[in-house]
Design an enzyme around this catalytic site. Structure first.
Site, PDB file in Angstrom:
ATOM      1  N   ASP A   1      -7.060  -1.271  -4.501  1.00 41.72           N
ATOM      2  CA  ASP A   1      -8.091  -0.893  -3.525  1.00 41.72           C
ATOM      3  C   ASP A   1      -9.020   0.174  -4.090  1.00 41.72           C
ATOM      4  O   ASP A   1     -10.221   0.176  -3.817  1.00 41.72           O
ATOM      5  CB  ASP A   1      -7.450  -0.384  -2.234  1.00 41.72           C
TER       6      ASP A   1
ATOM      7  N   ASP B   1       0.852  -1.188   0.000  1.00 43.07           N
ATOM      8  CA  ASP B   1       0.000   0.000   0.000  1.00 43.07           C
ATOM      9  C   ASP B   1       0.885   1.234   0.000  1.00 43.07           C
ATOM     10  O   ASP B   1       2.004   1.212   0.527  1.00 43.07           O
ATOM     11  CB  ASP B   1      -0.892   0.015   1.245  1.00 43.07           C
TER      12      ASP B   1
END
Length: 176
Positions: A147, A131
């Site tokens: 995401d 991330d």
């Protein structure tokens, strides 16, 4: 020349064409996700890069769970859940009626699958998801491009189901 839906050649060729286009788009979207994660891993390991002070920055994180760091290190759950999700998405893809009215749902399925594959690749390769996108203004959890695909698609899906589609649009999906 008017196309007849009962003509299997036309229906099949259109269905195959749509599925092939979807697979190409899924591959491109997945590649974009993986490229951004490689970039983040290589350039952000030394610290965050502030793009908009107090609002948005790039900050690398290895997430061993899911959204909001839930279910840390539960890889069996993620593997099984992802496979079940792919099966359900494929079921809906092939059961959706042809036509322009269902095109938004087909696009949503493409983005959902691409997002799922992007994070699934990370879980298989690394046992975590890379991330790097962070909204510091609201201290939102760090996330990635896959995401975004999943979250935005889910939000658009909810809007479409509540305000665009009617119950009768989905009658044939579960029929034998």
């Amino acid at each position: 020349m008017k196309k007849n839906i009962s003509d299997n050649r036309i229906f099949c060729s259109s269905s195959v064409k749509n599925t092939l286009c979807a697979l190409i788009l899924i591959a491109l979207l997945t590649a974009m996700d993986q490229i951004t994660k490689i970039f983040a891993e290589e350039t952000l390991s030394e610290g965050a890069h502030v793009l908009i002070p107090g609002v948005f920055e790039l900050r690398y994180l290895e997430n061993h769970g899911m959204a909001f760091s839930l279910l840390q290190n539960k890889m069996t759950f993620f593997y099984l859940g992802t496979v079940l999700f792919f099966l359900a998405a494929s079921f809906f893809w092939f059961r959706l009626p042809a036509g322009k009215r269902m095109r938004p749902l087909r696009i949503i399925i493409i983005f959902l699958i691409a997002g799922g594959i992007g994070n699934f690749i990370d879980r298989i390769r690394f046992q975590y998801v890379r991330d790097f996108l962070y909204f510091s203004l609201i201290d939102f959890p760090i996330f990635n491009v896959a995401d975004v695909y999943v979250s935005v698609s889910a939000a658009v899906l909810a809007v479409l189901i509540f305000f665009y589609y009617k119950d009768e649009d989905f009658e044939g999906i579960f029929a034998k």
